[in-house]
Design a protein around this motif. Structure first.
Motif, PDB file in Angstrom:
ATOM      1  N   ARG B  13      -0.543   7.262  -5.344  1.00  0.00           N
ATOM      2  CA  ARG B  13      -0.568   7.909  -4.028  1.00  0.00           C
ATOM      3  C   ARG B  13      -0.357   9.400  -4.156  1.00  0.00           C
ATOM      4  O   ARG B  13       0.500   9.856  -4.927  1.00  0.00           O
ATOM      5  CB  ARG B  13       0.541   7.334  -3.141  1.00  0.00           C
ATOM      6  N   LYS B  14      -1.151  10.141  -3.407  1.00  0.00           N
ATOM      7  CA  LYS B  14      -0.962  11.583  -3.353  1.00  0.00           C
ATOM      8  C   LYS B  14      -0.002  11.916  -2.216  1.00  0.00           C
ATOM      9  O   LYS B  14       0.182  11.121  -1.295  1.00  0.00           O
ATOM     10  CB  LYS B  14      -2.303  12.276  -3.113  1.00  0.00           C
ATOM     11  N   GLU B  15       0.547  13.091  -2.267  1.00  0.00           N
ATOM     12  CA  GLU B  15       1.448  13.560  -1.216  1.00  0.00           C
ATOM     13  C   GLU B  15       0.733  13.518   0.136  1.00  0.00           C
ATOM     14  O   GLU B  15      -0.437  13.917   0.237  1.00  0.00           O
ATOM     15  CB  GLU B  15       1.887  15.003  -1.509  1.00  0.00           C
ATOM     16  N   GLY B  16       1.419  13.003   1.159  1.00  0.00           N
ATOM     17  CA  GLY B  16       0.850  13.000   2.499  1.00  0.00           C
ATOM     18  C   GLY B  16      -0.165  11.903   2.762  1.00  0.00           C
ATOM     19  O   GLY B  16      -0.757  11.846   3.834  1.00  0.00           O
ATOM     20  N   GLN B  17      -0.353  11.028   1.788  1.00  0.00           N
ATOM     21  CA  GLN B  17      -1.389   9.998   1.916  1.00  0.00           C
ATOM     22  C   GLN B  17      -0.762   8.654   2.280  1.00  0.00           C
ATOM     23  O   GLN B  17       0.323   8.325   1.810  1.00  0.00           O
ATOM     24  CB  GLN B  17      -2.113   9.882   0.565  1.00  0.00           C
ATOM     25  N   ASN B  18      -1.454   7.915   3.127  1.00  0.00           N
ATOM     26  CA  ASN B  18      -1.081   6.519   3.369  1.00  0.00           C
ATOM     27  C   ASN B  18      -1.877   5.634   2.411  1.00  0.00           C
ATOM     28  O   ASN B  18      -3.054   5.900   2.152  1.00  0.00           O
ATOM     29  CB  ASN B  18      -1.415   6.094   4.803  1.00  0.00           C
ATOM     30  N   VAL B  19      -1.242   4.589   1.908  1.00  0.00           N
ATOM     31  CA  VAL B  19      -1.959   3.629   1.072  1.00  0.00           C
ATOM     32  C   VAL B  19      -1.645   2.224   1.561  1.00  0.00           C
ATOM     33  O   VAL B  19      -0.546   1.971   2.081  1.00  0.00           O
ATOM     34  CB  VAL B  19      -1.587   3.762  -0.423  1.00  0.00           C
ATOM     35  N   THR B  20      -2.610   1.320   1.378  1.00  0.00           N
ATOM     36  CA  THR B  20      -2.436  -0.059   1.838  1.00  0.00           C
ATOM     37  C   THR B  20      -2.509  -1.014   0.661  1.00  0.00           C
ATOM     38  O   THR B  20      -3.450  -0.954  -0.143  1.00  0.00           O
ATOM     39  CB  THR B  20      -3.488  -0.437   2.885  1.00  0.00           C
ATOM     40  N   THR B  77       1.218  -1.218   4.532  1.00  0.00           N
ATOM     41  CA  THR B  77       0.847   0.183   4.417  1.00  0.00           C
ATOM     42  C   THR B  77       2.084   1.006   4.113  1.00  0.00           C
ATOM     43  O   THR B  77       3.099   0.896   4.817  1.00  0.00           O
ATOM     44  CB  THR B  77       0.179   0.693   5.705  1.00  0.00           C
ATOM     45  N   THR B  79       3.382   4.520   4.228  1.00  0.00           N
ATOM     46  CA  THR B  79       2.981   5.744   4.912  1.00  0.00           C
ATOM     47  C   THR B  79       3.569   6.969   4.221  1.00  0.00           C
ATOM     48  O   THR B  79       4.470   6.855   3.356  1.00  0.00           O
ATOM     49  CB  THR B  79       3.421   5.724   6.378  1.00  0.00           C
ATOM     50  N   SER B  80       3.097   8.134   4.643  1.00  0.00           N
ATOM     51  CA  SER B  80       3.598   9.386   4.069  1.00  0.00           C
ATOM     52  C   SER B  80       5.067   9.619   4.437  1.00  0.00           C
ATOM     53  O   SER B  80       5.740  10.449   3.831  1.00  0.00           O
ATOM     54  CB  SER B  80       2.742  10.562   4.545  1.00  0.00           C
TER      55      SER B  80
END
Lengths: 110, 114
Positions: B13-20, B77, B79-80
């Motif tokens: 995950r990058k900074e500020g990114q949401n991942v599921t 998910t 979240t950031s």
């Protein structure tokens, strides 16, 4: 708030029975004894559980003492693939989550 | 073969990114769970669901969200807002909720920060 006490580690020989002890001296009448194991970098695997009576399935046997204050998980013929961290857990009938302690690191040696 | 499938196995995950994170089960289980496992620590419950279209917060729900639109699926998910997401995430299911029902686990998703 540890409900179970297990040895930190134990070794056993391949092909021999592995007997894993667990103390749960404060267990109450509606709490089940569960055993899980976790091989490195994998998800936990359910092994067996019981309330009062001894239980056996294709993986293991669970022996619960009459006073229910301790139990033993028996792997009848340990193999190298049984090397894992084994967790003994006490769960009440209304407990919706699992909580693992430190467990016993079991190393099966050839 | 019946079981629980988690994907992907590794996620960055990058900074500020949401991942599921995906979790699918074909065991016909009503209850599903998400746990987080950190090195040297036990399991911590994030969210759980007893039945379709219903879910409850666990002990560490902040920064996470879930949905349960289908019986067999329970995606998580990250979240950031979750400031420390690096961990091993485990999905589990059981026939029903309750201490007499064993929970069965998937093989986990390991999330790291780029």
């Amino acid at each position: 708030d540890a409900k179970t006490t297990q040895p930190t580690s134990m070794d056993c020989a391949e092909g021999r029975a592995a007997n894993l002890p667990c103390n749960h001296s404060t267990i109450s009448g509606n709490e089940y004894v569960y055993w899980y194991r976790q091989i490195h970098s994998q998800g936990p695997q359910y092994i067996i559980h019981g309330l009062k009576n001894n239980e056996t399935n294709e993986m293991a046997s669970l022996i619960i003492t009459e006073d229910r204050k301790s139990s033993t998980l028996i792997l009848p013929h340990a193999t190298l693939r049984d090397t894992a961290v084994y967790y003994c857990i006490v769960r009440g009938v209304n407990d919706y989550k699992l909580s693992f302690g430190a467990g016993t690191t079991v190393t099966v040696r050839a | 073969d019946g079981g629980i499938t988690q994907s992907p196995k590794y996620l960055f995950r990058k900074e500020g990114q949401n991942v599921t994170l995906s979790c699918e089960q074909n065991l016909n289980h009503d209850a599903m769970y998400w746990y987080r496992q950190d090195p040297g620590q036990g399991l911590r419950l994030i969210y759980y669901s007893q039945i379709v279209n219903d879910f409850q917060k666990g002990d560490i729900a902040e920064g996470y969200s879930v949905s349960r639109e289908k019986k067999e699926s329970f995606p998580l998910t990250v979240t950031s807002a979750q400031k420390n997401p690096t961990a091993f995430y485990l999905c589990a299911s059981s026939i029903a909720q309750g201490g007499n029902q064993p929970q069965h686990f998937g093989d986990g998703t390991r999330l790291s920060i780029l």
